[in-house]
Design an enzyme around this catalytic site. Structure first.
Site, short mmCIF file in Angstrom:
data_model
loop_
_atom_site.label_atom_id
_atom_site.label_comp_id
_atom_site.label_asym_id
_atom_site.label_seq_id
_atom_site.Cartn_x
_atom_site.Cartn_y
_atom_site.Cartn_z
N CYS A 3 -1.47 -4.21 3.59
CA CYS A 3 -2.27 -5.43 3.60
C CYS A 3 -1.44 -6.61 4.12
O CYS A 3 -1.95 -7.71 4.25
CB CYS A 3 -2.82 -5.73 2.21
N SER A 63 0.82 -1.22 0.00
CA SER A 63 0.00 0.00 0.00
C SER A 63 0.85 1.26 0.00
O SER A 63 1.40 1.61 -1.02
CB SER A 63 -1.04 0.03 1.12
N HIS A 88 3.94 14.11 6.52
CA HIS A 88 3.67 15.52 6.27
C HIS A 88 4.13 16.32 7.48
O HIS A 88 3.58 16.14 8.57
CB HIS A 88 2.17 15.76 6.02
#
Length: 164
Positions: A131, A111, A116
């Site tokens: 996953c 994934s 940030h």
């Protein structure tokens, strides 16, 4: 075989209320001779770890190199597979008071991982969605330590509980 067909045909979710961090449902099984209740483990698609960290080292929050290195090395440390090199940029957002933050993302086969930073607020948001099973606590410690966070809040969400 007949009981199996009855079993599959007559499964009814009795309780939608989830237990054990959204992984177990109480399922009511209807058979010709009556009802029985059993717990069945249902696996999730994967974990989504989010970290909101504050009181971080401002110099580290401003470092494109540090964010790039974290995103480049973390997948291997937690047993994931990078699909791309990290993409990292500086950005002067609406919350900034003059210092550019850094945003970065790496796609992994399982994934993604994102970071940030907000240097003027000494704050960073980070997440890992996968996953594939991984040591979430190890990943959290690595990320929190990398920015020298004084305080952090973590969430470990089990996603895709009803994913086929």
């Amino acid at each position: 075989m007949k009981n199996l067909k009855i079993f599959l045909k007559n499964i009814v979710l009795k309780y939608k209320k989830r237990k054990d961090l959204n992984t177990t449902f109480l399922i009511k099984l209807k058979f010709k001779k009556g009802f029985s209740n059993r717990d069945y483990k249902m696996s999730e698609f994967g974990l989504h770890v989010t970290i909101d960290a504050s009181g971080c080292n401002k110099r580290k929050l401003s470092s494109v190199t540090l964010v790039y290195d974290i995103l480049n090395k973390l997948p291997d440390k937690i047993g994931m597979t990078k699909m791309t090199l990290p993409y990292v940029v500086k950005w002067l957002d609406k919350f900034a008071h003059g210092t550019e933050g850094v945003s970065g993302f790496v796609m992994i086969a399982e994934s993604h991982i994102g970071i940030h930073t907000f240097p003027d607020q000494d704050y960073v948001f980070m997440d890992i969605f996968s996953c594939k099973e991984f040591d979430a606590e190890k990943a959290i410690k690595h990320l929190v330590d990398a920015f020298e966070a004084a305080k952090y809040e973590k969430r470990i969400i089990k996603r895709g509980i009803d994913f086929p």
